[in-house]
Scaffold this motif. Structure first.
Motif, mmCIF file in Angstrom:
data_model
loop_
_atom_site.group_PDB
_atom_site.id
_atom_site.type_symbol
_atom_site.label_atom_id
_atom_site.label_comp_id
_atom_site.label_asym_id
_atom_site.label_seq_id
_atom_site.Cartn_x
_atom_site.Cartn_y
_atom_site.Cartn_z
ATOM 1 N N TYR B 188 0.845 -1.196 0.000
ATOM 2 C CA TYR B 188 0.000 0.000 0.000
ATOM 3 C C TYR B 188 0.886 1.254 0.000
ATOM 4 O O TYR B 188 1.935 1.272 0.647
ATOM 5 C CB TYR B 188 -0.905 0.042 1.237
ATOM 6 C CG TYR B 188 -1.876 -1.105 1.350
ATOM 7 C CD1 TYR B 188 -2.736 -1.440 0.303
ATOM 8 C CD2 TYR B 188 -1.962 -1.855 2.524
ATOM 9 C CE1 TYR B 188 -3.632 -2.485 0.427
ATOM 10 C CE2 TYR B 188 -2.853 -2.904 2.650
ATOM 11 C CZ TYR B 188 -3.673 -3.219 1.599
ATOM 12 O OH TYR B 188 -4.565 -4.262 1.727
ATOM 13 N N ASP B 247 -5.131 4.038 -0.809
ATOM 14 C CA ASP B 247 -5.423 2.679 -1.270
ATOM 15 C C ASP B 247 -5.624 1.735 -0.090
ATOM 16 O O ASP B 247 -5.836 0.543 -0.259
ATOM 17 C CB ASP B 247 -4.337 2.154 -2.222
ATOM 18 C CG ASP B 247 -2.930 2.254 -1.648
ATOM 19 O OD1 ASP B 247 -2.808 2.620 -0.465
ATOM 20 O OD2 ASP B 247 -1.978 1.961 -2.378
ATOM 21 N N CYS B 248 -5.537 2.283 1.109
ATOM 22 C CA CYS B 248 -5.737 1.458 2.306
ATOM 23 C C CYS B 248 -6.316 2.323 3.426
ATOM 24 O O CYS B 248 -5.929 3.476 3.592
ATOM 25 C CB CYS B 248 -4.393 0.878 2.731
ATOM 26 S SG CYS B 248 -4.396 0.119 4.354
ATOM 27 N N GLU B 273 -11.863 0.157 -4.637
ATOM 28 C CA GLU B 273 -10.485 0.632 -4.842
ATOM 29 C C GLU B 273 -9.644 0.625 -3.572
ATOM 30 O O GLU B 273 -8.428 0.736 -3.643
ATOM 31 C CB GLU B 273 -10.523 2.062 -5.398
ATOM 32 C CG GLU B 273 -11.063 2.134 -6.814
ATOM 33 C CD GLU B 273 -11.576 3.517 -7.161
ATOM 34 O OE1 GLU B 273 -11.089 4.475 -6.570
ATOM 35 O OE2 GLU B 273 -12.473 3.604 -8.019
ATOM 36 N N VAL B 274 -10.292 0.531 -2.447
ATOM 37 C CA VAL B 274 -9.567 0.665 -1.186
ATOM 38 C C VAL B 274 -9.758 -0.602 -0.353
ATOM 39 O O VAL B 274 -10.852 -1.157 -0.321
ATOM 40 C CB VAL B 274 -10.117 1.870 -0.380
ATOM 41 C CG1 VAL B 274 -9.282 2.143 0.853
ATOM 42 C CG2 VAL B 274 -10.173 3.107 -1.248
ATOM 43 N N GLU B 275 -8.705 -1.038 0.322
ATOM 44 C CA GLU B 275 -8.843 -2.165 1.240
ATOM 45 C C GLU B 275 -8.783 -1.667 2.676
ATOM 46 O O GLU B 275 -8.258 -0.583 2.950
ATOM 47 C CB GLU B 275 -7.761 -3.210 0.963
ATOM 48 C CG GLU B 275 -8.031 -3.934 -0.347
ATOM 49 C CD GLU B 275 -7.061 -5.047 -0.653
ATOM 50 O OE1 GLU B 275 -7.469 -6.017 -1.307
ATOM 51 O OE2 GLU B 275 -5.886 -4.931 -0.258
ATOM 52 N N LYS B 298 -12.378 -7.764 0.919
ATOM 53 C CA LYS B 298 -11.738 -6.442 0.940
ATOM 54 C C LYS B 298 -11.327 -6.015 2.346
ATOM 55 O O LYS B 298 -10.812 -4.917 2.534
ATOM 56 C CB LYS B 298 -12.690 -5.390 0.367
ATOM 57 C CG LYS B 298 -12.984 -5.587 -1.113
ATOM 58 C CD LYS B 298 -11.738 -5.302 -1.911
ATOM 59 C CE LYS B 298 -12.010 -5.396 -3.395
ATOM 60 N NZ LYS B 298 -10.812 -5.030 -4.162
#
Lengths: 289, 433
Positions: B188, B247-248, B273-275, B298
């Motif tokens: 990330y 992104d995280c 798009e994001v975890e 996710k």
């Protein structure tokens, strides 16, 4: 650019949901001259009723309809059986009574639904996203905007163009005069209370797939609705609309630019308005004493 | 107009000040009154006269937080019944005495005063972090070992460090180390922090960035939001995360704010798009509440009781069969292991000969306890219960009918993520203890 549109639409949908609750409160305040402190509990009641019917039948829309009708009937009972006998007493009595009804409902929720988090998914037919300038936006929020705007338009039409709306406006302006004209003001008060409660229950039901509710916690809706009313002007439906949109938009864009402090925005706006224009943005100045 | 302006500025300053102070005030509630009436005479705590081991359990049995007890009690009752049906500890049964603290630090002192009358040899709980300091001070004053199922902010932990205080609950520092390692392993580049108010989430955030520095990873801070806990409509927060380019997301949210966030985030496409990295989020209580809106695959989450893993499955089924349809979860297991470690320690002591609470403390420090995770124990230097931490992704589990930790996609961090003695001492020195 698309993220600003995204933020605008979430602000609009949140704002319009605040409006439904605040408008319900505004109708009750303007008609009965009492702030319903049980409004948050009725909103939760709408969420819970919608949940149970949705679970039992699989139809979200039936759940929404049941929430509006059952909460409205309960609202009618509260006003006829509890509020009506104390109409002649000072407003403080009515205010305390609505607070008591709110507490009673909270305990009933725990008894009937247990102490847990209640939530449900968006109904399948509305559970998709539309592409807005490259960003996928959940259609359910657009649905909320459309429904809220339709209700807003219907309310406007009823208030401005129908006989019953005219009576409502007359009661708000001069209750005693309307009474003298042979119109049953108490019955009209009950009707206003029912409409106010039904609107709030509708907001609660529509909120089920978004926020759900925690049965043991007090509904946070009351605080936001109060902030909206104070900003727009207590008892002003137009004010509730403007106040709700201001709170919705400021919170939405506030989260983008001041994410650490965004939750303070409704309170700050409320304080700001109270300091600059205490009667609210659309409220009429009254001479105290 | 000048007066209005001045009033406006003062009001805004007050609001911002209150917001900034909210976390520190929560940690320090009730620091003076720990409900102690007897001190020295109870320092020689012995087994109770009726021949049982009486153990008090502090948890919210009423009020807003009482739903948590639905997870804790089945695990505790299951273990207590097992111990007693197997002849008790050295022939003496365990008697659990539940005390309702409502998760409220302001009433904890009076609840503890009741506990003093109960002739208990140990206390399990509290669950709420804010109640921890009151209970820790009570334990020190009364020399009765307490096994907390909450987490304490590090400075509060140092402030209230005592030979009689053990923590079976979570450790902010170890969570931060797990998250930092995961950020490095997943590659990330930009992290957004979403937290509750309070000292423990603040700790997670501070230690996370410290660990990121230690690991030498380039990670951008994409922003942060601290929720007060009453917000239910999180759409604004979600869109602000989407616009941050992260992104995280690292979060310390649990319970209803976490359920709302998972549900609304999934509706709005946040997890496309994001975890998300968090704790307990793929545990039964959260995934069951979110239902079909859960962003399966996710969410990576630290879970103390991965019921979908083979090694934990039998225990999970046993607890579930004995409960009223409550699916076991990590928080329940915290209480379970608090009791199990007490059992293991008491088994080394001679009931008939009697013992004092210092001996019990020593027994707890030196005894390891068998668990589904292997041997678990309390560290001597900070009395933290240590067992392997798992960061697992989420998958749909047909057997339980809900999203649960994914046995094919997890990392076991062992016990390396707990702070070492050197790190602990250095942190204490840095904080002035």
């Amino acid at each position: 650019m698309s993220i600003y549109l995204y933020q605008f639409l979430t602000g609009l949908s949140s704002g319009l949901l605040y409006f439904l609750t605040a408008a319900g409160m505004a109708i009750i305040v303007s008609g009965l001259n009492v702030i319903n402190f049980g409004q948050g509990a009725f909103c939760m009641f709408g969420t819970l009723l919608c949940y149970s019917v949705y679970e039992a039948t699989g139809s979200f829309f039936l759940g929404v309809a049941a929430a509006v009708v059952v909460a409205g009937v309960l609202g009618g009972y509260v006003t006829e059986a509890m509020l009506r006998p104390i109409y002649k007493r000072p407003p403080l009595f009515q205010l305390l009574l609505t607070m008591g009804v709110g507490y009673l409902l909270q305990d009933f929720f725990l008894f009937a639904w247990g102490n847990r988090m209640i939530s449900a998914s968006v109904p399948e037919i509305l559970n998709f996203r539309v592409n807005l300038l490259g960003l996928p936006f959940p259609f359910y929020y657009i649905f909320l905007i459309i429904i809220s705007l339709i209700i807003c338009a219907v309310m406007l039409f009823v208030f401005k163009k129908t006989k019953i709306g005219m009576i409502f406006r007359a009661i708000i302006t001069n209750r005693d005069m309307v009474d003298c004209m042979g119109i049953n003001v108490k019955k009209m008060n009950s009707l206003m209370f029912i409409v106010g409660i039904s609107l709030t229950a509708l907001a609660g039901a529509l909120n089920l797939p978004i926020t759900g509710t925690q049965t043991a916690a007090e509904s946070p809706v009351l605080f936001t609705a109060m902030a909206v009313l104070i900003i727009g002007g207590i008892g002003e439906i137009k004010g509730a609309f403007i106040g709700a949109l201001i709170v919705g938009m400021c919170t939405s864009f506030g989260a983008m630019f001041f994410s650490q402090y965004y939750s303070l925005i409704p309170s700050l706006l409320m304080v700001l308005v109270l300091l600059i224009k205490p009667e609210g943005l659309c409220g009429k100045k009254t001479n105290a004493g | 107009m000048k007066k209005k302006l001045l009033a406006l500025i003062l009001t805004m300053a007050m609001c911002l000040g209150l917001a900034a102070c909210s976390s520190s005030t929560q940690e320090n509630t009730g620091s003076d009154d720990s409900g102690s009436t007897l001190t020295e005479e109870l320092s020689e705590t012995e087994p109770s006269e009726d021949g049982t081991y009486r153990i008090a359990v502090l948890m919210p049995l009423s009020g807003d937080l009482s739903f948590f007890s639905g997870y804790f009690i089945p695990s505790l009752e299951y273990l207590a019944d097992n111990i007693n049906s197997e002849g008790g500890i050295n022939g003496h049964e365990v008697d659990l005495i539940y005390k309702d603290d409502q998760g409220d630090p302001t009433i904890e002192a009076s609840v503890l005063a009741e506990v003093l009358e109960e002739d208990v040899c140990a206390v399990i709980g509290p669950f709420m972090d804010t109640c921890g300091p009151v209970v820790a001070q009570w334990a020190e004053q009364n020399k009765i070992p307490v096994f907390m199922c909450c987490a304490l902010a590090t400075d509060v932990g140092f402030e209230n460090q005592s030979d009689y205080v053990f923590t079976a609950g979570s450790s902010a520092w170890s969570w931060a180390k797990v998250y930092a390692n995961a950020v490095k392993e997943h590659g990330y580049e930009s992290v957004f922090f979403l937290t509750n108010s309070g000292g423990v989430p603040e700790n997670v955030k501070e230690f996370f960035w410290q660990e990121i520095d230690n690991l030498g990873v380039e990670v951008e801070n994409a922003g942060e939001v601290q929720l007060s806990g009453t917000e239910t409509d999180l759409t604004s927060v979600i869109t602000s995360i989407m616009s941050s380019g992260a992104d995280c997301i690292v979060t310390s949210l649990t319970a209803s704010p976490a359920v709302n966030f998972l549900q609304q985030g999934n509706q709005m496409g946040l997890f496309d798009e994001v975890e998300l990295l968090g704790a307990y989020l793929n545990d039964a209580d959260h995934t069951e509440s979110v239902g079909s809106s859960y962003p399966v695959g996710k969410v990576y989450s630290i879970t103390w009781f991965p019921i979908s893993f083979d090694f934990a499955s039998d225990l999970a089924h046993d607890i579930y069969d004995r409960s009223d349809g409550v699916v076991p979860c990590s928080a329940g297991l915290t209480f379970y292991y608090a009791l199990d470690t007490i059992r293991a320690a008491l088994a080394t002591l001679d009931y008939e000969a009697g013992y004092d609470s210092a001996q019990l403390v020593e027994a707890v420090e030196t005894t390891t306890c068998e668990s589904v995770f292997g041997d678990i124990y309390y560290t001597e230097y900070n009395h933290q219960l240590v067992f392997p931490l798992y960061l697992a992704n989420t998958a749909m589990n047909d057997e339980w009918g809900m999203a649960l930790p994914d046995e094919s996609d997890y990392v076991e961090y062992g016990i390396e993520c707990y702070p070492t003695e050197e790190e602990w001492v250095a942190e204490g020195e840095r904080l002035g203890y």
